[in-house]
Design a protein around this motif. Structure first.
Motif, PDB file in Angstrom:
ATOM      1  N   SER A  81       0.809  -1.221   0.000  1.00 18.84           N
ATOM      2  CA  SER A  81       0.000   0.000   0.000  1.00 18.84           C
ATOM      3  C   SER A  81       0.840   1.268   0.000  1.00 18.84           C
ATOM      4  O   SER A  81       0.381   2.306  -0.456  1.00 18.84           O
ATOM      5  CB  SER A  81      -0.948  -0.002   1.192  1.00 18.84           C
ATOM      6  N   SER A  82       2.074   1.210   0.480  1.00 19.67           N
ATOM      7  CA  SER A  82       2.917   2.408   0.494  1.00 19.67           C
ATOM      8  C   SER A  82       3.587   2.663  -0.850  1.00 19.67           C
ATOM      9  O   SER A  82       4.079   3.759  -1.083  1.00 19.67           O
ATOM     10  CB  SER A  82       3.982   2.271   1.586  1.00 19.67           C
ATOM     11  N   THR A  83       3.597   1.668  -1.741  1.00 14.98           N
ATOM     12  CA  THR A  83       4.288   1.846  -3.018  1.00 14.98           C
ATOM     13  C   THR A  83       3.354   2.218  -4.165  1.00 14.98           C
ATOM     14  O   THR A  83       3.827   2.644  -5.210  1.00 14.98           O
ATOM     15  CB  THR A  83       5.038   0.559  -3.410  1.00 14.98           C
ATOM     16  N   ILE A  84       2.056   2.074  -3.990  1.00 13.95           N
ATOM     17  CA  ILE A  84       1.115   2.436  -5.054  1.00 13.95           C
ATOM     18  C   ILE A  84       0.185   3.524  -4.534  1.00 13.95           C
ATOM     19  O   ILE A  84       0.006   3.675  -3.323  1.00 13.95           O
ATOM     20  CB  ILE A  84       0.303   1.211  -5.544  1.00 13.95           C
ATOM     21  N   PRO A  85      -0.401   4.300  -5.432  1.00 12.91           N
ATOM     22  CA  PRO A  85      -1.322   5.366  -4.983  1.00 12.91           C
ATOM     23  C   PRO A  85      -2.524   4.783  -4.238  1.00 12.91           C
ATOM     24  O   PRO A  85      -3.006   3.688  -4.564  1.00 12.91           O
ATOM     25  CB  PRO A  85      -1.775   6.022  -6.291  1.00 12.91           C
ATOM     26  N   PRO A  86      -3.019   5.492  -3.236  1.00 14.75           N
ATOM     27  CA  PRO A  86      -4.131   4.965  -2.431  1.00 14.75           C
ATOM     28  C   PRO A  86      -5.395   4.681  -3.247  1.00 14.75           C
ATOM     29  O   PRO A  86      -6.117   3.735  -2.953  1.00 14.75           O
ATOM     30  CB  PRO A  86      -4.395   6.063  -1.403  1.00 14.75           C
ATOM     31  N   MET A  87      -5.661   5.493  -4.261  1.00 15.49           N
ATOM     32  CA  MET A  87      -6.870   5.273  -5.049  1.00 15.49           C
ATOM     33  C   MET A  87      -6.796   3.959  -5.828  1.00 15.49           C
ATOM     34  O   MET A  87      -7.786   3.225  -5.916  1.00 15.49           O
ATOM     35  CB  MET A  87      -7.084   6.454  -6.002  1.00 15.49           C
ATOM     36  N   VAL A  88      -5.626   3.637  -6.377  1.00 13.80           N
ATOM     37  CA  VAL A  88      -5.442   2.367  -7.090  1.00 13.80           C
ATOM     38  C   VAL A  88      -5.588   1.205  -6.112  1.00 13.80           C
ATOM     39  O   VAL A  88      -6.215   0.190  -6.418  1.00 13.80           O
ATOM     40  CB  VAL A  88      -4.066   2.334  -7.795  1.00 13.80           C
ATOM     41  N   TRP A  89      -5.027   1.356  -4.923  1.00  3.75           N
ATOM     42  CA  TRP A  89      -5.097   0.314  -3.900  1.00  3.75           C
ATOM     43  C   TRP A  89      -6.550   0.052  -3.496  1.00  3.75           C
ATOM     44  O   TRP A  89      -6.991  -1.089  -3.411  1.00  3.75           O
ATOM     45  CB  TRP A  89      -4.264   0.749  -2.695  1.00  3.75           C
ATOM     46  N   ILE A  90      -7.311   1.118  -3.288  1.00  2.00           N
ATOM     47  CA  ILE A  90      -8.706   0.978  -2.871  1.00  2.00           C
ATOM     48  C   ILE A  90      -9.548   0.382  -4.002  1.00  2.00           C
ATOM     49  O   ILE A  90     -10.382  -0.503  -3.775  1.00  2.00           O
ATOM     50  CB  ILE A  90      -9.263   2.339  -2.408  1.00  2.00           C
TER      51      ILE A  90
END
Length: 117
Positions: A81-90
């Motif tokens: 989660s720290s390496t990708i943008p939060p919106m993509v993760w969600i």
């Protein structure tokens, strides 16, 4: 390329030979009624020793395995989660959970999850 074909042919030949040899030596030639019956202190069994397997139990076990694998797929999302943008993760997590939830709803609608004996 020739070396790959030769090694493939050798591996197929060895595998086939092992399968043939194991089937030849594993055959039981003598079927004994006493050895194939369940042990009940020398008495003949009153009923069959094999209980029929419930297909409902099998289907519920498969659904459990699917959700177990789903958890193991979702766990790495929290690690990266720290390496990708939060919106993509969600969005990725939500899409995956939506597909699994739709699958659960389908199982529920088909009444696969009901335990009927």
């Amino acid at each position: 390329m020739k070396l790959v074909c030769i090694s493939f042919a050798i591996s197929v030949t060895i595998s086939s030979l092992l399968i043939i040899i194991s089937t030849l030596f594993s055959k039981k030639t003598i079927l004994d009624r006493e050895k194939s019956s369940p042990f009940e202190c020398g008495f003949d069994p009153k009923n069959t020793s094999r209980v029929p397997f419930s297909i409902r139990f099998f289907l519920i076990a498969i659904v459990f395995l699917i959700f177990d694998i789903e958890i193991s797929i979702l766990l790495p999302l929290s690690i990266i989660s720290s390496t990708i943008p939060p919106m993509v993760w969600i969005l990725t997590g939500s899409a995956f959970l939506a597909v699994v939830t739709l699958g659960l709803y389908y199982e529920w609608a088909e009444s696969t999850l009901e335990w009927i004996t």
